[in-house]
Design an enzyme around this catalytic site. Structure first.
Site, PDB file in Angstrom:
ATOM      1  N   ASP A 100       0.840  -1.200   0.000  1.00  0.00           N
ATOM      2  CA  ASP A 100       0.000   0.000   0.000  1.00  0.00           C
ATOM      3  C   ASP A 100       0.874   1.247   0.000  1.00  0.00           C
ATOM      4  O   ASP A 100       2.039   1.207   0.422  1.00  0.00           O
ATOM      5  CB  ASP A 100      -0.880   0.032   1.256  1.00  0.00           C
TER       6      ASP A 100
HETATM    7  N1  URA Z   1      -1.235  -6.050   3.794  1.00  0.00           N
HETATM    8  C1  URA Z   1      -1.735  -4.802   3.815  1.00  0.00           C
HETATM    9  O1  URA Z   1      -2.767  -4.552   4.395  1.00  0.00           O
HETATM   10  N2  URA Z   1      -1.049  -3.837   3.176  1.00  0.00           N
HETATM   11  C2  URA Z   1       0.125  -4.048   2.542  1.00  0.00           C
HETATM   12  O2  URA Z   1       0.718  -3.101   1.997  1.00  0.00           O
HETATM   13  C3  URA Z   1       0.625  -5.344   2.523  1.00  0.00           C
HETATM   14  C4  URA Z   1      -0.066  -6.343   3.162  1.00  0.00           C
END
Ligand code: URA
Length: 235
Positions: free
Chosen positions: A103
């Site tokens: 993310d």
């Molecule tokens: N899980 C998440 O919620 N975000 C990420 O960036 C990676 C794994």
């Protein structure tokens, strides 16, 4: 392989663009300027420079980046700069892609490659590649939350509970969580389903390869055989 084709395969633009670079004397091969775009070279192990920048021929590219917060894993980012803006242009041009996504606000180990088989191996849910995250939570983590994460929590898009392979409490608001699935926002949704909230998420390990401490935030490194062997280990 002809020099023009070789440069194209390495991300230096169209064949015409590569030809112009060579004819302009901007390319050195094994230390010598080569102005013949059709000169033949054995690509394996070849070193060359373009505008003084050194490169080695690579059939495929494998990279690890220490992803900073505030970057999107997309070629067409919506709100933040793209992680691809942290790479040299030839790597982007030759089609390097992120292996899965982190993310925008997540940090840490991000793999990139242009080897389709490699990308598939590390993103396919069936391969169950372990990924280790350091999770900072908003609220204190209690035993019930750790147990819930280990036993499996229900996410609204899946009737089957999703469990962590390992869940170690590092301190009151910090967990080290190992998961083998790659669903969208997986860790954030698992933590929410367990009754807490993610404040920060940092990936430290994929397979048996951990983000080197010496790799600064925002920087990337080539992965060679030793790192690829570690990646292939299942934890
Ligand atoms: N899980 C998440 O919620 N975000 C990420 O960036 C990676 C794994």
């Amino acid at each position: 392989m002809e020099l023009e084709r070789l440069l194209r395969s390495q991300g230096f633009g169209s064949r015409a663009e590569c030809r112009v670079r060579v004819l302009a004397g901007r390319v050195k091969v094994a230390g010598d300027v080569c102005v013949d775009p059709y000169a033949h070279f054995e690509p394996a192990g070849l070193s060359f420079t373009v505008d003084g920048e050194p490169w080695n021929y690579r059939e495929f590219v494998y990279l690890a980046m220490n992803k900073p917060a505030g970057y999107e894993c997309s070629r067409r980012p919506q709100h933040y700069p793209s992680v691809y803006s942290l790479l040299p242009q030839p790597l982007v041009t030759r089609g390097v892609q992120t292996v899965g996504r982190l993310d925008q606000d997540s940090t840490g180990l991000l793999l990139l490659s242009d080897d389709g088989q490699f990308i598939h191996t590390f993103t396919s849910p069936r391969k169950r590649v372990p990924k280790v995250y350091e999770v900072t939570t908003r609220h204190m983590v209690d035993d019930a939350q750790v147990m819930a994460l280990l036993n499996g929590v229900e996410l609204h898009d899946d009737a089957k509970p999703v469990g962590a392979v390992a869940c170690i409490r590092m301190d009151e608001k910090r967990l080290r969580l190992t998961v083998t699935e790659g669903k969208y926002h997986l860790v954030k949704r698992m933590i929410a389903a367990a009754g807490n909230r993610v404040e920060a998420l940092h990936r430290i390990t994929v397979g048996g390869f951990s983000l080197p401490l010496a790799l600064p935030v925002g920087q990337w490194m080539w992965l060679g055989s030793p790192e690829l062997e570690l990646l292939a280990q299942r934890g």
